[in-house]
Write a protein that holds these residues in place. Structure first.
Motif, PDB file in Angstrom:
ATOM      1  N   GLY A  13       0.903  -1.275  -0.041  1.00  0.00           N
ATOM      2  CA  GLY A  13       0.103   0.132   0.000  1.00  0.00           C
ATOM      3  C   GLY A  13       0.747   1.522   0.005  1.00  0.00           C
ATOM      4  N   PHE A  14       2.358   1.130   0.275  1.00  0.00           N
ATOM      5  CA  PHE A  14       2.968   2.369   0.237  1.00  0.00           C
ATOM      6  C   PHE A  14       2.955   3.028  -1.202  1.00  0.00           C
ATOM      7  N   GLU A  15       2.801   4.280  -1.219  1.00  0.00           N
ATOM      8  CA  GLU A  15       2.743   5.172  -2.574  1.00  0.00           C
ATOM      9  C   GLU A  15       4.057   5.410  -3.052  1.00  0.00           C
ATOM     10  N   VAL A  16       4.385   4.606  -4.130  1.00  0.00           N
ATOM     11  CA  VAL A  16       5.914   4.812  -4.796  1.00  0.00           C
ATOM     12  C   VAL A  16       6.046   6.264  -5.560  1.00  0.00           C
ATOM     13  N   ALA A  17       4.774   6.270  -6.668  1.00  0.00           N
ATOM     14  CA  ALA A  17       5.114   7.372  -7.373  1.00  0.00           C
ATOM     15  C   ALA A  17       3.439   7.997  -7.687  1.00  0.00           C
ATOM     16  N   ARG A  18       3.257   9.073  -8.357  1.00  0.00           N
ATOM     17  CA  ARG A  18       2.066   9.591  -8.876  1.00  0.00           C
ATOM     18  C   ARG A  18       2.460  10.132 -10.034  1.00  0.00           C
ATOM     19  N   ILE A  19       2.147   9.859 -11.305  1.00  0.00           N
ATOM     20  CA  ILE A  19       2.535  10.251 -12.296  1.00  0.00           C
ATOM     21  C   ILE A  19       1.140  10.732 -13.334  1.00  0.00           C
ATOM     22  N   ALA A  20       1.441  11.742 -13.987  1.00  0.00           N
ATOM     23  CA  ALA A  20       0.349  12.187 -15.062  1.00  0.00           C
ATOM     24  C   ALA A  20       0.920  13.060 -16.186  1.00  0.00           C
ATOM     25  N   PRO A  21       0.396  13.211 -17.437  1.00  0.00           N
ATOM     26  CA  PRO A  21       0.690  13.830 -18.263  1.00  0.00           C
ATOM     27  C   PRO A  21       0.335  15.151 -18.060  1.00  0.00           C
ATOM     28  N   ILE A  22       1.179  16.236 -18.373  1.00  0.00           N
ATOM     29  CA  ILE A  22       0.751  17.932 -18.120  1.00  0.00           C
ATOM     30  C   ILE A  22       0.838  18.683 -19.561  1.00  0.00           C
ATOM     31  N   ASP A  23       1.157  18.086 -20.481  1.00  0.00           N
ATOM     32  CA  ASP A  23       0.959  19.038 -21.671  1.00  0.00           C
ATOM     33  C   ASP A  23      -0.388  19.578 -22.053  1.00  0.00           C
ATOM     34  N   ASN A  24      -1.489  18.441 -21.466  1.00  0.00           N
ATOM     35  CA  ASN A  24      -3.067  19.248 -21.650  1.00  0.00           C
ATOM     36  C   ASN A  24      -3.255  19.102 -19.964  1.00  0.00           C
ATOM     37  N   LEU A  25      -3.921  20.176 -19.590  1.00  0.00           N
ATOM     38  CA  LEU A  25      -4.306  20.099 -18.355  1.00  0.00           C
ATOM     39  C   LEU A  25      -5.721  20.610 -18.325  1.00  0.00           C
ATOM     40  N   ILE A  26      -6.525  20.324 -17.107  1.00  0.00           N
ATOM     41  CA  ILE A  26      -7.891  20.449 -16.996  1.00  0.00           C
ATOM     42  C   ILE A  26      -8.230  21.497 -16.045  1.00  0.00           C
ATOM     43  N   LYS A  39       1.646  39.138 -19.175  1.00  0.00           N
ATOM     44  CA  LYS A  39       1.371  39.109 -20.476  1.00  0.00           C
ATOM     45  C   LYS A  39       1.735  37.829 -21.571  1.00  0.00           C
ATOM     46  N   THR A  40       1.336  36.677 -20.677  1.00  0.00           N
ATOM     47  CA  THR A  40       1.521  35.417 -21.504  1.00  0.00           C
ATOM     48  C   THR A  40      -0.101  34.670 -21.264  1.00  0.00           C
ATOM     49  N   VAL A  41      -0.528  34.514 -22.535  1.00  0.00           N
ATOM     50  CA  VAL A  41      -1.885  34.046 -22.446  1.00  0.00           C
ATOM     51  C   VAL A  41      -1.749  32.522 -23.367  1.00  0.00           C
ATOM     52  N   MET A  42      -2.254  31.599 -22.299  1.00  0.00           N
ATOM     53  CA  MET A  42      -2.490  30.138 -22.874  1.00  0.00           C
ATOM     54  C   MET A  42      -3.866  29.856 -23.256  1.00  0.00           C
ATOM     55  N   MET A  43      -3.765  29.119 -24.442  1.00  0.00           N
ATOM     56  CA  MET A  43      -5.579  28.907 -24.916  1.00  0.00           C
ATOM     57  C   MET A  43      -5.830  27.788 -24.585  1.00  0.00           C
ATOM     58  N   VAL A  87     -12.489  23.085 -18.766  1.00  0.00           N
ATOM     59  CA  VAL A  87     -11.784  23.636 -19.582  1.00  0.00           C
ATOM     60  C   VAL A  87     -10.445  22.776 -19.943  1.00  0.00           C
ATOM     61  N   GLU A  88     -10.200  22.306 -21.371  1.00  0.00           N
ATOM     62  CA  GLU A  88      -9.017  21.850 -21.560  1.00  0.00           C
ATOM     63  C   GLU A  88      -8.096  22.988 -21.874  1.00  0.00           C
ATOM     64  N   VAL A  89      -6.594  22.692 -21.383  1.00  0.00           N
ATOM     65  CA  VAL A  89      -5.818  23.936 -21.487  1.00  0.00           C
ATOM     66  C   VAL A  89      -4.554  23.154 -22.051  1.00  0.00           C
ATOM     67  N   ASP A  90      -4.130  24.063 -23.110  1.00  0.00           N
ATOM     68  CA  ASP A  90      -2.777  23.693 -23.841  1.00  0.00           C
ATOM     69  C   ASP A  90      -1.865  24.108 -23.299  1.00  0.00           C
ATOM     70  N   ASN A  91      -0.959  23.152 -22.632  1.00  0.00           N
ATOM     71  CA  ASN A  91       0.049  23.420 -21.778  1.00  0.00           C
ATOM     72  C   ASN A  91       1.420  22.979 -22.405  1.00  0.00           C
ATOM     73  N   THR A  92       1.528  23.170 -23.747  1.00  0.00           N
ATOM     74  CA  THR A  92       2.819  22.407 -24.436  1.00  0.00           C
ATOM     75  C   THR A  92       4.136  23.061 -23.765  1.00  0.00           C
ATOM     76  N   ALA A  93       3.962  24.538 -23.537  1.00  0.00           N
ATOM     77  CA  ALA A  93       4.952  25.074 -23.036  1.00  0.00           C
ATOM     78  C   ALA A  93       5.554  24.830 -21.505  1.00  0.00           C
ATOM     79  N   ARG A  94       4.574  23.770 -21.067  1.00  0.00           N
ATOM     80  CA  ARG A  94       4.815  23.489 -19.619  1.00  0.00           C
ATOM     81  C   ARG A  94       5.071  24.617 -18.722  1.00  0.00           C
ATOM     82  N   LEU A  95       4.448  25.659 -18.808  1.00  0.00           N
ATOM     83  CA  LEU A  95       4.453  26.885 -17.902  1.00  0.00           C
ATOM     84  C   LEU A  95       3.493  26.544 -16.604  1.00  0.00           C
ATOM     85  N   LEU A  96       2.515  25.999 -17.020  1.00  0.00           N
ATOM     86  CA  LEU A  96       1.438  25.720 -15.811  1.00  0.00           C
ATOM     87  C   LEU A  96       1.703  24.277 -15.058  1.00  0.00           C
ATOM     88  N   ARG A  97       1.129  24.288 -13.937  1.00  0.00           N
ATOM     89  CA  ARG A  97       1.444  23.132 -13.279  1.00  0.00           C
ATOM     90  C   ARG A  97       0.085  22.760 -12.576  1.00  0.00           C
TER      91      ARG A  97
END
Length: 358
Positions: A194-207, A235-239, A260-270
């Motif tokens: 039951g010990f949590e080893v890792a939490r993994i998720a893609p971040i190129d697209n966020l919600i 002055k940075t807007v992500m679509m 809302v699906e957010v394009d985070n290709t630049a990976r500025l958001l977390r």
């Protein structure tokens, strides 16, 4: 004597004018209201809803220990241990569980020997049955024993495979092997089931989960564009775009959830960031617009005051979309005309004005 005649001749016109009753009246004072004006221009205008939300991954996976033992995190090609923020591919090894506990839990060697012996006994009885030296019941018992041994062997292999912890999805390691006090766990640490080893998720697209109140819900639909901003990136807007709307209202907040699906290709958001979302509910391009301050109300109708020479002519207008700065004018004025934007509070139709600014 000549001096006296000259004085009389000089004062004579004044006396005659006074005698005839002639007076010089001052010119009339012309009062013009000071105003500032702006131009009617062609521009794009949109209707929008500004709200806030919290970012999360579109999907995520939590990898846990299923067989007790000692934790050993995988090394990268560089030789360094995997860390939070590392990109991992689908099926990549993240950690292994080693030690006697893991080996005993698997029992792979024992179950393999039992399987081999059961298979040999099944083959021997099959031959004896074909020679009619044993009853069919004895063959059935040997086959049942073999199937049980095969099941135990497959279970042992599955248990051993669980000591190799792999990720079923590609993504970024968001959290890696931390104890109850949120401190990183070192290699060789004994971990339990039951010990949590890792939490993994893609971040190129966020919600982004945002909340809408009743009147706003009627203007929002899936597919509408959304501008995402965060104070850390001026002055940075992500679509993004509206992905889906909740079918039910939150009974606590009396609001509706929108994703809302957010394009985070630049990976500025977390994941976990608090963002501002501007939902563009409608947009008109290349239309006549006037400054928002130019529109006022007279007798329940929307009007503007158009500059016509030195006068301000009141003009009723039909309005369309609006934002913080501009209002679309569907009918009433045309691009190129000038309208009053300051000083129109006391204006009346055809009032004389003096332009002081623009």
């Amino acid at each position: 004597m000549k001096f006296g005649v000259k004085a009389v001749l000089t004062t004579l016109p004044i006396l005659l004018a006074s005698a005839c009753g002639e007076t010089t009246a001052p010119p009339p004072v012309e009062f013009r209201i000071p105003v500032e004006v702006g131009d009617v221009v062609t521009d794009d205008v949109e209707d929008s809803i500004v709200t806030t939300g919290t970012l999360r991954p579109r999907e995520s996976v939590v990898l846990t220990v299923e067989t007790p033992g000692f934790l050993r995190l995988v090394r990268l090609e560089s030789g360094e241990r995997i860390t939070e923020g590392t990109n991992v591919a689908k099926g990549a090894l993240v950690a292994e569980i080693t030690g006697e506990d893991a080996r005993l839990a698997a029992r792979l060697e024992a179950t393999q020997r039992h399987l081999e012996a059961s298979e040999e006994e099944l083959n021997r009885r099959q031959q004896l049955f074909e020679r009619r030296l044993i009853a069919e019941e004895a063959l059935f018992l040997a086959r049942a024993t073999y199937e049980d041994a095969l099941h135990n062997f497959e279970t042992s292999k599955w248990t051993l495979e669980k000591t190799r912890i792999t990720t079923p999805i590609a993504g970024v390691v968001l959290q890696l092997a931390r104890d109850a006090n949120n401190r990183p766990v070192a290699d060789g640490q004994k971990v339990m089931q039951g010990f949590e080893v890792a939490r993994i998720a893609p971040i190129d697209n966020l919600i982004a989960d945002i909340d809408l109140v009743g009147p706003e819900l009627a203007r929002v639909r899936p597919g509408q564009p959304v501008r995402i901003e965060h104070y850390a990136f001026e002055k940075t807007v992500m679509m993004g775009k509206v992905l889906r709307l909740s079918p039910a209202m939150d009974a606590t907040t009396h609001s509706f959830r929108a994703e809302v699906e957010v394009d985070n290709t630049a990976r500025l958001l977390r994941p976990g960031m608090f963002i501002q979302a501007t939902i563009v509910t409608d947009r008109h391009e290349d239309v006549a617009v006037v400054p928002r301050d130019a529109v006022t109300e007279r007798a329940g109708r929307d009007v503007v005051f158009v500059i016509d020479g030195q006068r301000a002519r009141r003009q009723e207008v039909s309005l369309g979309l609006r934002n913080d700065d501009w209002i679309e004018v569907i009918d009433g004025v045309i691009p190129g005309e000038r309208v009053v934007v300051r000083g129109l509070e006391t204006l009346t139709d055809e009032a004389r004005v003096r332009v002081t600014g623009s």
